[in-house]
Design a protein around this motif. Structure first.
Motif, PDB file in Angstrom:
ATOM      1  N   ALA A   1       0.706  -1.242   0.078  1.00  0.00           N
ATOM      2  CA  ALA A   1      -0.036   0.202  -0.035  1.00  0.00           C
ATOM      3  C   ALA A   1       0.827   1.272   0.142  1.00  0.00           C
ATOM      4  N   VAL A   2       2.058   1.238   0.703  1.00  0.00           N
ATOM      5  CA  VAL A   2       2.781   2.415   0.777  1.00  0.00           C
ATOM      6  C   VAL A   2       3.437   2.815  -0.518  1.00  0.00           C
ATOM      7  N   VAL A   3       3.672   2.048  -1.511  1.00  0.00           N
ATOM      8  CA  VAL A   3       4.135   2.427  -2.725  1.00  0.00           C
ATOM      9  C   VAL A   3       3.219   2.388  -3.949  1.00  0.00           C
ATOM     10  N   SER A   4       1.839   2.226  -3.673  1.00  0.00           N
ATOM     11  CA  SER A   4       0.908   2.500  -4.685  1.00  0.00           C
ATOM     12  C   SER A   4       0.989   3.779  -5.444  1.00  0.00           C
ATOM     13  N   THR A   5       1.264   4.945  -4.851  1.00  0.00           N
ATOM     14  CA  THR A   5       1.190   6.138  -5.559  1.00  0.00           C
ATOM     15  C   THR A   5       2.461   6.162  -6.262  1.00  0.00           C
ATOM     16  N   GLN A   6       3.615   5.563  -6.066  1.00  0.00           N
ATOM     17  CA  GLN A   6       4.841   5.471  -6.679  1.00  0.00           C
ATOM     18  C   GLN A   6       4.962   4.727  -7.894  1.00  0.00           C
ATOM     19  N   GLU A  42       7.597   9.476   7.302  1.00  0.00           N
ATOM     20  CA  GLU A  42       6.668  10.448   6.825  1.00  0.00           C
ATOM     21  C   GLU A  42       7.515  11.640   5.894  1.00  0.00           C
ATOM     22  N   ASN A  43       6.825  12.594   5.688  1.00  0.00           N
ATOM     23  CA  ASN A  43       7.486  13.696   4.495  1.00  0.00           C
ATOM     24  C   ASN A  43       7.908  13.077   3.516  1.00  0.00           C
ATOM     25  N   LEU A  44       7.129  12.180   2.874  1.00  0.00           N
ATOM     26  CA  LEU A  44       7.616  11.681   1.487  1.00  0.00           C
ATOM     27  C   LEU A  44       7.233  12.850   0.508  1.00  0.00           C
ATOM     28  N   ASN A  45       8.149  13.313  -0.397  1.00  0.00           N
ATOM     29  CA  ASN A  45       7.892  14.387  -1.160  1.00  0.00           C
ATOM     30  C   ASN A  45       7.672  13.862  -2.577  1.00  0.00           C
ATOM     31  N   LEU A  46       6.484  13.736  -2.982  1.00  0.00           N
ATOM     32  CA  LEU A  46       6.253  13.491  -4.584  1.00  0.00           C
ATOM     33  C   LEU A  46       6.033  14.553  -5.431  1.00  0.00           C
ATOM     34  N   GLN A  47       6.490  15.846  -5.086  1.00  0.00           N
ATOM     35  CA  GLN A  47       6.295  17.165  -5.773  1.00  0.00           C
ATOM     36  C   GLN A  47       4.950  17.239  -6.423  1.00  0.00           C
ATOM     37  N   GLY A  78      -0.553   4.778  20.195  1.00  0.00           N
ATOM     38  CA  GLY A  78       0.087   3.955  19.046  1.00  0.00           C
ATOM     39  C   GLY A  78       0.747   4.982  17.834  1.00  0.00           C
ATOM     40  N   ILE A  79       0.335   6.250  17.796  1.00  0.00           N
ATOM     41  CA  ILE A  79       0.681   7.041  16.904  1.00  0.00           C
ATOM     42  C   ILE A  79       1.147   8.526  17.440  1.00  0.00           C
ATOM     43  N   ASP A  80       1.697   9.089  16.812  1.00  0.00           N
ATOM     44  CA  ASP A  80       2.369  10.506  17.153  1.00  0.00           C
ATOM     45  C   ASP A  80       1.254  11.522  16.422  1.00  0.00           C
ATOM     46  N   LYS A  81       0.875  11.396  15.140  1.00  0.00           N
ATOM     47  CA  LYS A  81      -0.105  12.315  14.507  1.00  0.00           C
ATOM     48  C   LYS A  81      -0.933  11.511  13.455  1.00  0.00           C
ATOM     49  N   ALA A  82      -1.889  11.948  13.115  1.00  0.00           N
ATOM     50  CA  ALA A  82      -2.750  11.549  11.911  1.00  0.00           C
ATOM     51  C   ALA A  82      -2.729  12.610  11.147  1.00  0.00           C
ATOM     52  N   ILE A  83      -2.763  12.315   9.657  1.00  0.00           N
ATOM     53  CA  ILE A  83      -2.556  13.480   8.780  1.00  0.00           C
ATOM     54  C   ILE A  83      -3.293  13.073   7.461  1.00  0.00           C
ATOM     55  N   LEU A  84      -3.763  13.897   6.599  1.00  0.00           N
ATOM     56  CA  LEU A  84      -4.057  13.305   5.200  1.00  0.00           C
ATOM     57  C   LEU A  84      -2.719  13.381   4.300  1.00  0.00           C
ATOM     58  N   SER A  85      -2.679  12.546   3.345  1.00  0.00           N
ATOM     59  CA  SER A  85      -1.586  12.436   2.501  1.00  0.00           C
ATOM     60  C   SER A  85      -1.982  11.931   1.163  1.00  0.00           C
ATOM     61  N   PRO A  92      -7.138   2.892   2.578  1.00  0.00           N
ATOM     62  CA  PRO A  92      -7.554   4.147   3.331  1.00  0.00           C
ATOM     63  C   PRO A  92      -6.595   4.696   4.139  1.00  0.00           C
ATOM     64  N   CYS A  93      -5.504   3.944   4.653  1.00  0.00           N
ATOM     65  CA  CYS A  93      -4.504   4.508   5.492  1.00  0.00           C
ATOM     66  C   CYS A  93      -3.218   3.693   5.337  1.00  0.00           C
ATOM     67  N   ALA A  94      -2.308   4.349   6.144  1.00  0.00           N
ATOM     68  CA  ALA A  94      -0.944   3.737   6.170  1.00  0.00           C
ATOM     69  C   ALA A  94      -0.204   4.446   7.601  1.00  0.00           C
ATOM     70  N   LEU A  95       0.446   3.329   7.957  1.00  0.00           N
ATOM     71  CA  LEU A  95       1.421   3.675   9.345  1.00  0.00           C
ATOM     72  C   LEU A  95       2.736   3.939   8.932  1.00  0.00           C
TER      73      LEU A  95
END
Length: 122
Positions: A1-6, A42-47, A78-85, A92-95
């Motif tokens: 799921a993490v690499v689906s956009t890439q 976090e902070n994956l920059n996809l331009q 379990g988490i530090d923050k929840a953000i949209l990405s 629906p989500c990724a940790l």
């Protein structure tokens, strides 16, 4: 799921499957002018375009209540923050790990080394 956009967005993805891979890539931040990014952090920059950034800001304000509820009520320990990405396409989500913390794979490697030093088999 993490690499689906890439994988659908024209990005080349390197799957680092050997324990030594992550050590090496940390000391080799770029190759032939291409910077490596860890999709598990976090902070994956996809331009993203300006239009996408504006849409994400609007959605962030719209979903702020839900994101706070997730962080403060549901997943408090379990988490530090929840953000949209824009990272995900089908899931629906990724940790993900914090930008400067260990990735899940590196935590596994460090843990297995600690147990090996104690003479405990995992």
């Amino acid at each position: 799921a993490v690499v689906s956009t890439q994988s659908t967005g024209g990005y080349e993805v390197l799957y680092l499957v050997d324990p030594i891979d992550e050590y090496c890539i940390q000391n080799l931040p770029e190759f032939e002018g291409k910077k490596f990014q860890n999709a598990a952090k976090e902070n994956l920059n996809l331009q993203d375009s300006e239009k996408v950034k504006e849409t994400m800001e609007k959605l962030g304000r719209e979903y702020d209540t839900m994101l706070n509820w997730l962080k403060e009520k549901v997943l408090t320990k379990g988490i530090d923050k929840a953000i949209l990405s824009t990272r995900l396409v089908e899931s629906p989500c990724a940790l993900v790990a914090s930008q400067y913390g260990y990735s899940g794979n590196m935590e596994r490697i460090m843990s297995s080394q600690a147990y090996a030093e104690l003479g405990i088999l995992c």
